[in-house]
Write an enzyme that holds these catalytic residues in place. Structure first.
Site: not given
Length: 628
Positions: A252, A344
């Site tokens: 990411k 997350h």
């Protein structure tokens, strides 16, 4: 009390099905430890006793000897008869077969000169090496644009290998023999072909051996997303394995918003299907996140409670005790929503709230259920959002966000804190607010899920003049991994005063010094196995951006000013007000704030501050006894 099994000569780490340098007896697996009743009462600080470990050790050794008998020439692993493909459904780790382990493996770390490679990628590969999860025929090529040497690479990564595996420094030399450095341009098909030609020589030599039938390739993208597509094109031109699988790990951020994520996905799709791509979010490799599915679906009593009939709200928090400190320039382009919440915390939410998959080891099934859940998330309203930005402490010891020297825009309105309410419109969760909260420069380091259950029906009549706190199930992701259930019990003594206590599974108290590999090591192993369940699929990624992009755009277009909060505090007070407005019980919140953090406990006992709050009305003699 002294730690358990001090006098027993058990290796400190659970071993896989095979070992690298020497044959070792099988280790106990903690997820299947027996707890015979005679042993339970003898546990010091609730840890597993030496006797219990010994019984388990004997049973495991017997089972292992019966199920696998390695030949004299088979020193690296025991190959079972029921081998399965990487994407196939599989059972427990004891019976799992790592089919790739008998193949040759070429690993290419693209961006080997960067910080991610030295801090995460190489140490994680080293963890797999010392535990025997890398094939015997493995070669690791570091690939970057800088003009460097093998020796430079070895010196660069060695301190981080020692830090990752301090008990295995003697294995570093053996690991570094597998690691070489090669220079090349990321977008150049020609230099990639040169590297692959060298790799083919290694693979050809490996395939000439009788035991090696495949040569697999793993590419790790430790590079900026801006060059992903170019590197993927170069790999497509000359890097595809002809005698095995090819897999790519992509880091990411997967885009900056919905449009950029779509563009990046389209570019990658031109060269590769989703079967090749493993989008890594290290949070999915954390112990307690991976434990979520077992906790939810492996306990019969949770499923009847896991819905809007019994759960009042779900509170998810991510707290860091430090600010940007030298990373302000990078952070200002993302902010806390992009940096933490869109990836997350949303991944944790989807695992927490999704419907049961066919199998937790079936990657496609798990990801299908996550996508279904995300499609039920309603648009986020600005009125359900509080953003903040930390300022320096009054004594001047800690700087504010805008004091960061790397931050060019001193008028930045980028949030370093955000609290928001997410709502899921489906039969299970309709009406249950999911309070998502994340921030930097707060009062502690913590990531947890706090499930608050509904009020006890009839409590006002049953317990007149007494406050009955809400029951809460808390899953602590980091640090001090734990699961505890806040329950109401009668306080000890002659009174019937109700007080709240915990049914507590704190890992360090229960298991002692248990080996807990890093999240990256777990996820790298899943890539080698071919299990994509712990990685982000394209449709899942785009749906995540569909949820957050409109909110981010609205915040930026309306130039919403973040509320100031002092470095080291809890964040803006308005965030607590938002949680209470959404449905989090105010009395329970006040009780928690008065009691303080549970991390201050020793040996699992309440702190004096907690005792003052939770057991404030005990009889005098009981209080004196506790004090003594």
């Amino acid at each position: 009390p002294s730690p358990p099994f001090t006098n027993l000569h058990f290796p400190s780490r659970p071993s896989p099905l095979h070992t690298r340098h020497k044959e070792r007896a099988p280790q106990p697996r903690l997820d299947s430890l027996p707890t015979p009743s005679p042993f339970v009462i003898d546990r010091p600080t609730d840890r597993i006793t030496d006797q219990c470990w010994m019984e388990f050790w004997k049973n495991m050794e017997k089972k292992s000897l019966e199920s696998s008998k390695p030949s004299g020439t088979q020193s690296r692993m025991t190959i079972a008869t029921d081998q399965m493909d990487g994407d196939a459904k599989h059972g427990s780790e004891d019976n799992m077969v790592f089919k790739y382990i008998g193949d040759a493996l070429t690993v290419v770390v693209i961006g080997a000169s960067g910080d991610l490679a030295k801090k995460k990628t190489y140490p994680s590969l080293f963890t797999l090496f010392v535990r025997g999860f890398l094939p015997e025929r493995t070669m690791i090529y570091g690939y970057a644009r800088s003009e460097k040497t093998n020796e430079w690479l070895h010196e660069r990564v060695t301190p981080f290998l020692k830090k990752q595996e301090p008990e295995h420094e003697e294995d570093i030399k053996g690991f570094l023999k597998l690691c070489v450095y090669r220079r090349g341009q990321y977008a150049s098909a020609e230099t990639m072909k040169t590297l692959m030609d060298e790799a083919r020589k290694f693979e050809k030599a490996s395939l000439s051996l009788a035991k090696v039938s495949k040569a697999n390739r793993l590419f790790y993208f430790a590079i900026p997303p801006s060059v992903y597509a170019d590197v993927a094109g170069a790999i497509k031109a000359s890097g595809i394995a002809t005698d095995g699988w090819t897999r790519m790990i992509i880091e990411k951020p997967f885009g900056h918003d919905l449009e950029s994520a779509q563009e990046l996905s389209q570019k990658l799709s031109k060269n590769f299907t989703e079967d090749f791509i493993y989008r890594i979010d290290h949070y999915l490799g954390k112990e307690m996140v991976q434990n979520m599915l077992v906790l939810r679906f492996g306990n019969v009593f949770f499923e009847p409670l896991w819905n809007n009939k019994y759960i009042d709200c779900v509170y998810m928090s991510f707290k860091e005790p430090f600010g940007t400190e030298g990373r302000g320039g990078y952070f200002d382009s993302s902010g806390i929503i992009r940096d933490v919440m869109q990836n997350h915390l949303l991944q944790v939410l989807s695992l927490f709230a999704m419907e049961p998959p066919v199998s937790i080891d079936d990657g496609a099934s798990v990801r299908n259920e996550k996508v279904k859940l995300l499609k039920s998330v309603e648009p986020i309203k600005l009125e359900d959002v509080v953003v903040g930005q930390y300022v320096g402490t009054k004594d001047g010891k800690k700087p504010g966000y805008k004091d960061d020297d790397t931050l060019k825009n001193k008028d930045s309105i980028t949030p370093t804190f955000c609290s928001m309410i997410l709502r899921i419109c489906n039969q299970r969760w309709d009406g249950v607010p999911f309070i998502m909260r994340a921030g930097k420069a707060l009062n502690q380091r913590k990531a947890e899920i706090r499930v608050q259950f509904r009020k006890v029906p009839g409590a006002r009549n049953m317990f007149p003049s007494e406050y009955i706190p809400r029951n809460e199930l808390v899953i602590r992701l980091q640090p001090n991994e734990s699961v505890f259930l806040r329950t109401n019990v009668k306080a000890p003594g002659l009174t019937s005063h109700p007080t709240q206590n915990e049914l507590d599974l704190t890992y360090k108290n229960r298991y002692g010094k248990v080996d807990n590999p890093s999240a990256y090591s777990r996820l790298l192993l899943e890539v080698l196995r071919g299990n994509q369940g712990a990685f982000v699929r394209k449709d899942e990624l785009l749906r995540a951006w569909e949820i957050f992009s409109p909110l981010i755009k609205e915040l930026e277009e309306k130039k919403v000013q973040p509320l100031p909060y002092e470095y080291g505090g809890r964040g803006p007070p308005e965030a607590d007000q938002l949680a209470i407005k959404a449905g989090y019980d105010e009395q329970t919140l006040n009780l928690r704030l008065k009691a303080g953090p549970r991390d201050a406990r020793k040996d699992g006992r309440y702190t004096t501050r907690e005792l003052d709050v939770y057991v404030e009305n005990l009889q005098e003699e009981v209080t004196e006894e506790d004090g003594n």
